[in-house]
Design a protein around this motif. Structure first.
Motif, PDB file in Angstrom:
ATOM      1  N   LEU A 216       0.845  -1.372   0.027  1.00 12.57           N
ATOM      2  CA  LEU A 216       0.053  -0.053  -0.047  1.00 12.57           C
ATOM      3  C   LEU A 216       1.015   1.401   0.022  1.00 12.57           C
ATOM      4  CD1 LEU A 216      -2.839  -0.772   2.653  1.00 12.57           C
ATOM      5  CD2 LEU A 216      -3.046  -0.596   0.319  1.00 12.57           C
ATOM      6  N   VAL A 217       0.450   2.272  -0.925  1.00 15.30           N
ATOM      7  CA  VAL A 217       1.213   3.543  -0.781  1.00 15.30           C
ATOM      8  C   VAL A 217       0.052   4.674  -0.612  1.00 15.30           C
ATOM      9  CG1 VAL A 217       2.331   5.158  -2.214  1.00 15.30           C
ATOM     10  CG2 VAL A 217       3.012   2.873  -2.452  1.00 15.30           C
ATOM     11  N   GLY A 218       0.048   5.027   0.586  1.00 17.46           N
ATOM     12  CA  GLY A 218      -0.923   6.426   0.860  1.00 17.46           C
ATOM     13  C   GLY A 218      -0.485   7.760   0.917  1.00 17.46           C
ATOM     14  N   TRP A 219      -0.915   8.463   0.165  1.00 13.43           N
ATOM     15  CA  TRP A 219      -0.231   9.906   0.116  1.00 13.43           C
ATOM     16  C   TRP A 219      -1.334  10.852   0.829  1.00 13.43           C
ATOM     17  CZ3 TRP A 219       0.284  12.718  -5.087  1.00 13.43           C
ATOM     18  CH2 TRP A 219       0.656  13.847  -5.137  1.00 13.43           C
ATOM     19  N   SER A 220      -0.864  11.659   1.678  1.00 14.39           N
ATOM     20  CA  SER A 220      -1.481  12.593   2.478  1.00 14.39           C
ATOM     21  C   SER A 220      -2.693  12.004   3.172  1.00 14.39           C
ATOM     22  CB  SER A 220      -1.906  13.693   1.438  1.00 14.39           C
ATOM     23  OG  SER A 220      -2.424  14.834   2.321  1.00 14.39           O
ATOM     24  N   LYS A 221      -3.950  12.257   2.850  1.00 14.59           N
ATOM     25  CA  LYS A 221      -5.073  11.907   3.720  1.00 14.59           C
ATOM     26  C   LYS A 221      -5.202  10.300   3.354  1.00 14.59           C
ATOM     27  CE  LYS A 221     -10.093  12.473   3.501  1.00 14.59           C
ATOM     28  NZ  LYS A 221     -10.700  11.028   3.095  1.00 14.59           N
TER      29      LYS A 221
END
Length: 433
Positions: free
Chosen positions: A205-210
């Motif tokens: 998983l790659v989660g950016w910001s929110k």
């Protein structure tokens, strides 16, 4: 995040033809991918439509729309003036619906999704007021300044990773500022689809910001009462400018943040205000639909409120800003009125619950921060080292993260550049590999 984008950033509502008009829709329960891989797809997921060659843009190979029929999902609140509606091709992908239920989501597949040499697929999760198209595939989709710089590239992290043999996918949420607990359930849904389609056990998983909030909530089993717990199917979690320690940017700088939001000031950006009332050009008006906290029966920005944490004890408050005291601590100021940050935190911040829940030790976590507070067109966070919105110390905060694979700061990237900056992309690729 609130992102603080100015009206010049190009976030405008655009119309598109409906899926029925295109004649490219297929529908049915998700059974074919399960049969192909030997895995079983969840019965609560329905594949409603598939868009492929000739319809999909920005370099993706295909986009699918799924519906999660689990009771509990709902259509969240949208500002009446349309600033939070789905736009561009997303209206088409959501079947001509600009305000879809949060139980629906888009799954984007990059070229090489079924031929890439890397075993573990990668799921990209975008941030607030954003889309999978702009965030990962075409940072320049919104025009100049929309990517955090004066000029924007036409390719992003999707192409970078796909070109290096990764099988890349991205999720698109129904609500751009939606509840992170519901969106965490959607992240789990997208992973379930990938497991069934590809016959794999785990996803990166790659989660950016929110997007960090929903990815972390998923692996931590932080969920609605009706939600499903973590299925043990994530290998690595990478956060890009994620508010792991929370953020208080909208409250810390008085009303500077509001000029791009308040209609009477010409504001149209889809982000919440710390105020319920404000004076623009001599007129004192109320806009409960823009409030960070529920107000006047409206609550259109729950996902932003869930990211809040107080940093005044570390970096203070911007005492030079207009109405700085009442904006942060609540009350009637010279030009504005609001309930203050603590009321918003009390109304539903998830930072403390996420820390308490903790990321499973089996999930290796990597944290990337931006170190350049130079986002063009907004008032940048300047009380301490930041990417313009999130403090570096928040993005790299590891409270509740037992297995840290690595931390890094890209000094040349601001908050809006983390998804396409070359150094950031190379770091993500290194961690994935």
């Amino acid at each position: 995040m609130a992102e603080g984008r100015s009206p010049r950033s190009g976030w405008r509502q655009r119309l598109a033809r409906t899926a029925a008009m295109l004649g490219l829709v297929t529908a049915g329960v998700l059974t074919a991918p399960a049969a192909a891989s030997g895995a079983t797809a969840p019965p609560y997921l329905t594949l409603e439509a598939t868009y492929g060659a000739g319809t999909v843009t920005n370099g993706w190979e295909k986009v699918e729309r799924y519906a999660d029929t689990t009771a509990g999902f709902r259509t969240e609140g949208f500002p009446a003036d349309g600033r939070g509606d789905q736009d561009g091709k997303r209206v088409t992908y959501f079947g001509g619906v600009s305000r879809p239920s949060s139980g629906r989501f888009l799954l984007y597949s990059a070229p090489g999704w079924n031929t890439g040499s890397r075993t573990t697929p990668v799921l990209l999760v975008h941030g607030a007021n954003d889309t999978a198209d702009r965030a990962w595939a075409n940072p320049g989709e919104s025009g100049g300044y929309g990517c955090g710089a004066a000029t924007c590239p036409s390719t992003g992290l999707m192409q970078y990773l796909s070109g290096r043999g990764h099988r890349v996918f991205a999720v698109g949420f129904a609500h751009k500022q939606g509840d992170n607990l519901m969106q965490a359930q959607i992240v789990g849904d997208a992973i379930a689809v990938l497991k069934a389609r590809l016959g794999v056990d785990k996803v990166d998983l790659v989660g950016w910001s929110k997007g960090q909030m929903s990815t972390r909530a998923y692996v931590s089993s932080l969920k609605p009462a009706w939600g499903r717990a973590y299925a043990g199917d994530v290998r690595r979690l990478i956060t890009l400018g994620g508010p792991n320690g929370g953020y208080d940017y909208p409250y810390a700088h008085g009303w500077a943040h509001d000029f791009s939001l308040w209609p009477e000031c010409g504001g149209k950006v889809n982000a919440p205000s710390p105020h319920t009332h404000m004076t623009c050009y001599g007129t004192y008006t109320a806009h409960p639909e823009l409030s960070m906290t529920p107000s006047g029966g409206q609550d259109n920005y729950p996902g932003q409120r869930q990211m809040l944490a107080r940093w005044d004890g570390v970096y203070g408050v911007d005492g030079a800003a207009q109405d700085w005291y009442t904006t942060y601590y609540g009350g009637q100021g010279l030009y504005t009125a609001g309930t203050g940050i603590q009321a918003a935190v009390d109304a539903g911040s998830l930072i403390a619950p996420l820390r308490a829940a903790g990321v499973p030790a089996s999930v290796t976590t990597y944290l990337l921060a931006g170190g350049s507070a130079d986002i063009v067109g907004i008032f940048n966070e300047n009380r301490g080292p930041s990417d313009g919105v999130v403090f570096v110390s928040s993005a790299l905060d590891t409270a509740g993260v037992p297995t840290v694979g690595g931390k890094a700061t890209v000094a040349t990237a601001n908050h809006l550049e983390l998804g396409w900056n070359g150094t950031a992309a190379a770091q993500v690729a290194t961690w994935l590999s």
